[in-house]
Design a protein around this motif. Sequence first.
Motif: not given
Length: 334
Positions: A10-27, A75-84
Amino acid sequence: MKYTLFTILALSGCLYGQAQDRISPFEYEKQTGYTGKNIQGLSYSEDSFNFVVLGDFGRVGDYYQRDVAREMGHATVALDAEFILSVGDNFYPDGVQSTRDYHWISSFEAIYTDPNLYRPWYVALGNHDYRGNVQAQIDYSAVSRRWNMPDRYYKKTFELENGKKLLLLVMDTNPFIKSYHKNPEKYDGIVAQDTAAQLRWLEQELANNDPSIGWKMVVGHHPLYSGGVRKESKDTKQFEQQFADLFDKYRVDAYICGHEHDLQIIKPAGRFTTQYLSGAGSEVRQSGEREGTIFAATEPGFLTFSIVNNQLIVQVVKANADGGTVLYQHFSSK
């Protein structure tokens, strides 16, 4: 033992989820199949509110338009931009004639094709747009899901991550340029515009003392200041005289504009409002400096805006055939 094993899993799954959350929008997008490239030096901050600013662009994909469009998608991908955000001069040389004008395809729909550019575009009017049918650009809002121009001037309010709001006021600066009134045949309908009514609207909106409004930004085509080819222009100086004190009075955080075909950031001594100029969406002209110039570049490209709590980060992106590069980052705090 079973409990211990379950706990570890359970702990490893939680840490994996947190790691996924920490990757950038572009990654994240690259993991899911996105084929674009990142922009060298472009910074992303978690819990930021982001948008991309383009100006002076519609040239049937010629000049640098396709290069800028490609990097805007990245840039829109990398920043997960809301609008142009477009600051005007959307179609050269003479705007569009109708909502069925082929310019919509050749200069907009077939150019800004990155899937992540199918987000809302909030659009201002430039002087070249007044050489065509302005109403057609307003009406295109009912044709395209991404094109948003509800009127010649309008407001949008956005919720930020920290519970505050961004107030975005999109002006129609063209009727305030006195020289245009001398040539009403060239600028269709310019004389009929009620500048007094627009000014009352602008001041009323800026005077809003709602404590939840954390940032006030005004968008228009024409600059208050320039170190470029219009540095000594009478139009520029008169526009500064009309609006610089007003923006300072109501503590406008950013005035975002174009018209000059370059990239500039200017804040004259003693002024509260910083001007961000993004007019290099296709053609590029010689830039330069004046008193208060923070940055200026004769390069094709655009600006990105990121709000993180009480900080604004503006990144200047150069775009050419070789890709995209951040030329400068500007930070300001409340």
